[in-house]
Design an enzyme around this catalytic site. Structure first.
Site, mmCIF file in Angstrom:
data_model
loop_
_atom_site.group_PDB
_atom_site.id
_atom_site.type_symbol
_atom_site.label_atom_id
_atom_site.label_comp_id
_atom_site.label_asym_id
_atom_site.label_seq_id
_atom_site.Cartn_x
_atom_site.Cartn_y
_atom_site.Cartn_z
ATOM 1 N N GLY A 49 30.799 -32.694 -27.717
ATOM 2 C CA GLY A 49 30.729 -31.438 -26.989
ATOM 3 C C GLY A 49 30.593 -30.282 -27.958
ATOM 4 O O GLY A 49 30.849 -30.439 -29.160
ATOM 5 N N GLN A 54 31.329 -21.769 -31.179
ATOM 6 C CA GLN A 54 31.071 -22.576 -32.378
ATOM 7 C C GLN A 54 29.708 -22.277 -33.007
ATOM 8 O O GLN A 54 29.463 -22.642 -34.156
ATOM 9 C CB GLN A 54 31.156 -24.077 -32.051
ATOM 10 N N CYS A 103 36.726 -32.074 -34.810
ATOM 11 C CA CYS A 103 35.951 -30.947 -34.309
ATOM 12 C C CYS A 103 34.838 -30.614 -35.300
ATOM 13 O O CYS A 103 35.085 -30.606 -36.512
ATOM 14 C CB CYS A 103 36.886 -29.751 -34.139
ATOM 15 N N LEU A 104 33.651 -30.342 -34.780
ATOM 16 C CA LEU A 104 32.527 -29.995 -35.655
ATOM 17 C C LEU A 104 32.795 -28.700 -36.432
ATOM 18 O O LEU A 104 32.214 -28.476 -37.481
ATOM 19 C CB LEU A 104 31.233 -29.864 -34.835
ATOM 20 N N HIS A 145 39.210 -30.036 -24.817
ATOM 21 C CA HIS A 145 38.970 -29.547 -26.183
ATOM 22 C C HIS A 145 37.986 -28.370 -26.148
ATOM 23 O O HIS A 145 38.215 -27.347 -26.794
ATOM 24 C CB HIS A 145 38.424 -30.712 -27.027
ATOM 25 N N GLU A 146 36.902 -28.513 -25.382
ATOM 26 C CA GLU A 146 35.879 -27.445 -25.326
ATOM 27 C C GLU A 146 36.415 -26.198 -24.615
ATOM 28 O O GLU A 146 36.124 -25.077 -25.022
ATOM 29 C CB GLU A 146 34.598 -27.939 -24.642
ATOM 30 N N HIS A 149 38.295 -24.088 -26.901
ATOM 31 C CA HIS A 149 37.423 -23.242 -27.730
ATOM 32 C C HIS A 149 37.122 -21.923 -27.012
ATOM 33 O O HIS A 149 37.039 -20.874 -27.643
ATOM 34 C CB HIS A 149 36.080 -23.935 -28.008
HETATM 35 ZN ZN ZN Z 1 35.758 -28.430 -31.360
#
Ligand code: ZN
Length: 178
Positions: A49, A54, A103-104, A145-146, A149
């Protein structure tokens, strides 16, 4: 549409407030395509995701993949991509799961986070149509998680226990993931 740079931990835009999308105009449509392209380009590690902050866009938009077995070939995994605009969790199970996350935007860190097993989410889709979906397990974990963010929260804020590196993760959990 283009692949954008994924910003990391020290960048303040990950912590800034994200505004609600009022109108899905050309600019928002382009940003959604950028999110999809950027997520698709993340290969090592792969992302399940990606949220707009991000890629430096402080708006309530995220893209989440729901992985399932391929009906024709159960040895293969396929995914469906969901776009959530102004998402909101409307109900959540009392039961939680404590599972590993990464996480990216937080490279090379892994930790366990507690998430609701099941959630119900309401959002707008790319056409501006409101939808509600139920999610459980890994899909529910990624959505939570998203959505974090979109509130300026990173998984490392919520880790239960130790945060470990990719190398430690491999050494410790290699067997379990084989
Ligand atoms: Zn993340």
């Amino acid at each position: 549409m283009a692949v954008q740079k994924i910003i990391t931990e020290s960048d303040n835009r990950l912590r800034a407030p994200n505004s609600k999308v009022i109108l899905i105009d050309e600019e928002v449509k382009k940003e959604i395509l950028d999110l999809k392209d950027t997520l698709a380009s993340a290969k090592n590690p792969e992302g399940a995701g990606l949220a707009a902050p991000q890629i430096g866009i402080n708006k309530k938009i995220c893209v989440v993949r729901n992985y399932t077995e391929d009906v024709a070939d159960p040895s293969k995994v396929v995914f469906q991509e969901f776009v959530f605009i102004n998402p909101k969790i409307t109900s959540a199970s009392k039961e939680t799961n404590l599972d590993w996350e990464a996480c990216l935007s937080v490279p090379n860190k892994y930790g366990r986070v507690s998430r609701h097993n099941k959630i119900k989410v309401t959002a707008l889709d790319e056409e501006g149509i409101q939808f509600t979906l139920k999610a459980s397990g890994y899909f529910a974990q990624v959505i939570q998680h998203e959505l974090d963010h979109l509130m300026g929260v990173l998984f490392i804020d919520k880790v239960v226990g130790k945060i470990i590196s990719g190398k430690e993760m491999e050494e410790t959990y290699h067997g379990a993931y084989a």
